[in-house]
Design a protein around this motif. Structure first.
Motif, short mmCIF file in Angstrom:
data_model
loop_
_atom_site.label_atom_id
_atom_site.label_comp_id
_atom_site.label_asym_id
_atom_site.label_seq_id
_atom_site.Cartn_x
_atom_site.Cartn_y
_atom_site.Cartn_z
N SER A 121 -24.09 81.35 28.83
CA SER A 121 -22.63 81.33 28.80
C SER A 121 -22.10 81.25 27.38
CB SER A 121 -22.10 80.13 29.61
OG SER A 121 -22.53 80.21 30.95
N ARG A 155 -24.99 74.14 28.73
CA ARG A 155 -25.13 75.57 28.48
C ARG A 155 -26.43 75.91 27.76
NH1 ARG A 155 -21.55 78.19 25.11
NH2 ARG A 155 -21.39 76.33 23.80
N GLY A 206 -20.27 85.22 27.61
CA GLY A 206 -20.83 85.02 28.93
C GLY A 206 -22.31 85.38 29.04
#
Length: 117
Positions: free
Chosen positions: A84, A66, A15
């Motif tokens: 992420s 991402r 994350g």
């Protein structure tokens, strides 16, 4: 001769984000395309993202949404912003720089990215 040096790898948790940098150093040549590849243990090296000198980009499916590749032509430097991050992103990340005109490609030594779950 051209030297390609990556930096910015490290250990993060799932994350979190990392930003990789890649600089192609040369007194004589300009750089056209730059790209980031990665290689996980036991797997083949794969393209993550690439960017042309004019800023056009291409991403692997796993990176879309991402990761963001960008560059600073004045510095012959490319960046890979990775958000992420997931454990499956764990790999050695390599930068490739292609010399304008000749098309010769030079690779960096790689930078380790490890994402823990």
């Amino acid at each position: 001769q051209v030297q390609v040096v990556e930096s910015g790898g490290g250990l993060v948790q799932a994350g979190e984000s990392l930003r990789l940098s890649c600089t192609a150093s040369s007194s004589y040549f300009s750089v056209s395309n730059m790209a980031w590849y990665r290689q996980a243990p036991g797997k083949q090296r794969e393209l993550v993202a690439e960017i042309t000198r004019s800023g056009s980009t291409n991403y692997a499916y796993s990176a879309k949404g991402r990761f963001t590749i960008s560059r600073d032509n004045a510095k012959n430097t490319a960046y890979l912003q990775m958000n992420s991050l997931q454990p499956e992103d764990t790999a050695v990340y390599y930068c490739k720089a292609v010399i304008l005109g000749s098309g010769t490609a030079y690779w960096g030594q790689g930078t380790q990215v490890t994402v823990s779950s």
